[in-house]
Design a protein around this motif. Structure first.
Motif, PDB file in Angstrom:
ATOM      1  N   VAL A   1       0.849  -1.191   0.000  1.00 49.47           N
ATOM      2  CA  VAL A   1       0.000   0.000   0.000  1.00 49.47           C
ATOM      3  C   VAL A   1       0.886   1.243   0.000  1.00 49.47           C
ATOM      4  N   ALA A   2       0.641   2.140  -0.949  1.00 46.41           N
ATOM      5  CA  ALA A   2       1.435   3.363  -1.086  1.00 46.41           C
ATOM      6  C   ALA A   2       0.543   4.590  -0.900  1.00 46.41           C
ATOM      7  N   THR A   3       1.175   5.750  -0.814  1.00 47.84           N
ATOM      8  CA  THR A   3       0.404   6.994  -0.714  1.00 47.84           C
ATOM      9  C   THR A   3       1.040   8.095  -1.546  1.00 47.84           C
ATOM     10  N   ILE A   4       0.190   8.928  -2.118  1.00 41.76           N
ATOM     11  CA  ILE A   4       0.619  10.184  -2.740  1.00 41.76           C
ATOM     12  C   ILE A   4       0.229  11.273  -1.748  1.00 41.76           C
TER      13      ILE A   4
ATOM     14  N   ALA B   1      -2.207  -1.017  -4.137  1.00 46.44           N
ATOM     15  CA  ALA B   1      -3.223  -0.062  -3.689  1.00 46.44           C
ATOM     16  C   ALA B   1      -2.560   1.272  -3.359  1.00 46.44           C
ATOM     17  N   ILE B   2      -3.275   2.363  -3.629  1.00 42.88           N
ATOM     18  CA  ILE B   2      -2.751   3.711  -3.373  1.00 42.88           C
ATOM     19  C   ILE B   2      -3.803   4.535  -2.633  1.00 42.88           C
ATOM     20  N   PHE B   3      -3.342   5.244  -1.603  1.00 42.28           N
ATOM     21  CA  PHE B   3      -4.160   6.245  -0.913  1.00 42.28           C
ATOM     22  C   PHE B   3      -3.668   7.616  -1.351  1.00 42.28           C
ATOM     23  N   SER B   4      -4.538   8.373  -2.036  1.00 40.36           N
ATOM     24  CA  SER B   4      -4.194   9.717  -2.506  1.00 40.36           C
ATOM     25  C   SER B   4      -4.783  10.742  -1.537  1.00 40.36           C
ATOM     26  N   ALA B   5      -3.955  11.711  -1.094  1.00 39.87           N
ATOM     27  CA  ALA B   5      -4.334  12.580   0.021  1.00 39.87           C
ATOM     28  C   ALA B   5      -5.250  13.739  -0.350  1.00 39.87           C
ATOM     29  N   ASN B   6      -5.549  13.941  -1.637  1.00 41.31           N
ATOM     30  CA  ASN B   6      -6.619  14.895  -1.990  1.00 41.31           C
ATOM     31  C   ASN B   6      -7.107  14.632  -3.409  1.00 41.31           C
ATOM     32  N   TYR B   7      -8.209  15.268  -3.772  1.00 39.15           N
ATOM     33  CA  TYR B   7      -8.853  14.944  -5.047  1.00 39.15           C
ATOM     34  C   TYR B   7      -8.053  15.443  -6.249  1.00 39.15           C
TER      35      TYR B   7
ATOM     36  N   PRO C   1     -10.542  -1.831 -10.430  1.00 33.38           N
ATOM     37  CA  PRO C   1      -9.524  -2.160  -9.422  1.00 33.38           C
ATOM     38  C   PRO C   1      -8.722  -3.404  -9.792  1.00 33.38           C
ATOM     39  N   ARG C   2      -8.842  -3.844 -11.061  1.00 31.53           N
ATOM     40  CA  ARG C   2      -8.157  -5.083 -11.466  1.00 31.53           C
ATOM     41  C   ARG C   2      -6.649  -4.975 -11.259  1.00 31.53           C
ATOM     42  N   ASP C   3      -6.067  -3.864 -11.748  1.00 29.06           N
ATOM     43  CA  ASP C   3      -4.619  -3.708 -11.670  1.00 29.06           C
ATOM     44  C   ASP C   3      -4.173  -2.911 -10.435  1.00 29.06           C
ATOM     45  N   LEU C   4      -5.082  -2.122  -9.903  1.00 29.72           N
ATOM     46  CA  LEU C   4      -4.717  -1.228  -8.801  1.00 29.72           C
ATOM     47  C   LEU C   4      -5.987  -0.764  -8.100  1.00 29.72           C
ATOM     48  N   SER C   5      -5.979  -0.787  -6.781  1.00 29.89           N
ATOM     49  CA  SER C   5      -7.073  -0.177  -6.008  1.00 29.89           C
ATOM     50  C   SER C   5      -6.654   1.236  -5.624  1.00 29.89           C
ATOM     51  N   LEU C   6      -7.611   2.154  -5.702  1.00 30.66           N
ATOM     52  CA  LEU C   6      -7.306   3.565  -5.435  1.00 30.66           C
ATOM     53  C   LEU C   6      -8.400   4.173  -4.560  1.00 30.66           C
ATOM     54  N   VAL C   7      -7.973   4.864  -3.487  1.00 31.87           N
ATOM     55  CA  VAL C   7      -8.906   5.587  -2.625  1.00 31.87           C
ATOM     56  C   VAL C   7      -8.387   7.005  -2.461  1.00 31.87           C
ATOM     57  N   SER C   8      -9.305   7.953  -2.451  1.00 28.50           N
ATOM     58  CA  SER C   8      -8.931   9.363  -2.403  1.00 28.50           C
ATOM     59  C   SER C   8      -9.473  10.033  -1.150  1.00 28.50           C
ATOM     60  N   PHE C   9      -8.690  10.945  -0.565  1.00 24.31           N
ATOM     61  CA  PHE C   9      -9.250  11.871   0.419  1.00 24.31           C
ATOM     62  C   PHE C   9      -9.903  12.985  -0.381  1.00 24.31           C
TER      63      PHE C   9
END
Length: 347
Positions: free
Chosen positions: A191-194, A252-258, A276-284
């Protein structure tokens, strides 16, 4: 009313401030403020303050006095720019203030110190009842003198540490941890983050929430899994590129803003990365475009109406007794909106 300049009267000489009086008297700034506002202080302190005022020739600022005694029914709103989130706060706050007979006057400073000073002077000259602002460290030095003179200030979104104002924030850390927990629950271990700019309180809290969730669940985060996106689309674009070009990219990536999420989605589309096949992504931050994206983007929803309602309530309480220094901090919970951009890790 104008006064004739007397010989030897240097109008450009720096006028003594409440800070100078406190230093000369050897007391706290708050003690001087209480004395000037007619509140009770120890006799020894009162004598020292009066002596310092006489020696320095200190005179209370007429605008500050007016702000304490008059009501303009105007609230200032000062932000770096009117992006989606800030514009939403302005719209809702305007509606809340209107119910109490107040209007909202906005000013954008673009993170430029001279515009911050211009905005504060603009609000002071209009004798606003209070100022609501997104806290930025760049405003600290310019803001303090106005607070010392009695300006009521409420911060939202970002903090400026060490100043006596009220604060209304979303619980950035808890909401971010919950979003990352969702990814881990789906089986993701890479799990990574931007992240945003760490000079900002919100960026530090969201990164802390990311790390908190990973540490609690035993997920190891290599240094290269934390990339700097600087809150913008370009940062998000190059941030996801750097992550996906690693020898072992995240799942998976958690992005800290839209804004950064929009940049990340652009890169993903250009490079055939399917969510989400290749990557799951969630945004703040949740924005209307995330509902229209295919698949929809899982996001932390900032409760803009609740934030504005809380800000309005805090200001009402403060303006009822403006002599009281504001030190109240309220944190508002966020919702996690689950959509199709997150799914179980692919084996």
């Amino acid at each position: 009313m104008y006064q004739d300049q007397q010989p030897g009267d240097d109008r450009h000489e720096r006028q003594p401030t409440i800070v100078d009086v406190a230093n000369r008297a050897g007391v706290a700034i708050g003690t001087v403020s209480r004395h000037l506002n007619g509140q009770s202080v120890r006799m020894s302190n009162r004598d020292q303050i009066e002596r310092a005022i006489a020696e320095l020739g200190y005179r209370r600022n007429s605008t500050a006095v007016a702000m304490k005694t008059d009501t303009s029914h105007i609230v200032g709103f000062m932000v770096p720019s009117l992006g989606e989130f800030h514009a939403g706060i302005l719209e809702q706050l305007t509606r809340k203030m209107r119910l109490n007979g107040r209007a909202v006057l906005s000013f954008c400073h673009d993170m430029k110190p001279h515009l911050v000073r211009e905005g504060l002077e603009f609000f002071a000259s209009h004798r606003v009842d209070a100022v609501v602002m997104d806290g930025e460290d760049v405003v600290r030095a310019d803001l303090l003198p106005y607070i010392e003179k009695g300006l009521v200030v409420a911060l939202y979104d970002n903090d400026v540490e060490g100043i006596p104002v009220d604060r209304v924030f979303v619980d950035n850390r808890r909401a971010s941890a919950r979003a990352v927990d969702h990814l881990i629950d789906l089986g993701h271990r890479r799990v990574a983050t931007i992240r945003g700019n760490e000079r900002d309180y919100a960026a530090r809290e969201r990164l802390a929430g990311f790390r908190q969730a990973c540490d609690a669940r035993g997920v190891v985060v290599p240094p290269e899994y934390v990339v700097h996106g600087n809150w913008g689309e370009i940062g998000g674009y190059f941030g996801i590129r750097a992550l996906m070009e690693l020898a072992e990219p995240p799942t998976a990536i958690f992005s800290a803003n839209y804004n950064m999420t929009i940049g990340a989605l652009t890169w993903a589309q250009e490079n055939g990365v399917v969510l989400p096949r290749d990557l799951s992504l969630v945004s703040f931050d949740d924005v209307p475009a995330f509902k229209l994206h295919n698949p929809g983007i899982t996001a932390v929803e900032q409760p803009i109406e609740r934030l504005a309602d809380t800000l309005s309530s805090v200001l009402d309480a403060r303006l009822a007794d403006p002599a009281v220094m504001g030190r109240r901090e309220i944190k508002v919970e966020c919702n996690i909106i689950l959509r199709g951009s997150t799914g179980p890790v692919q084996q």
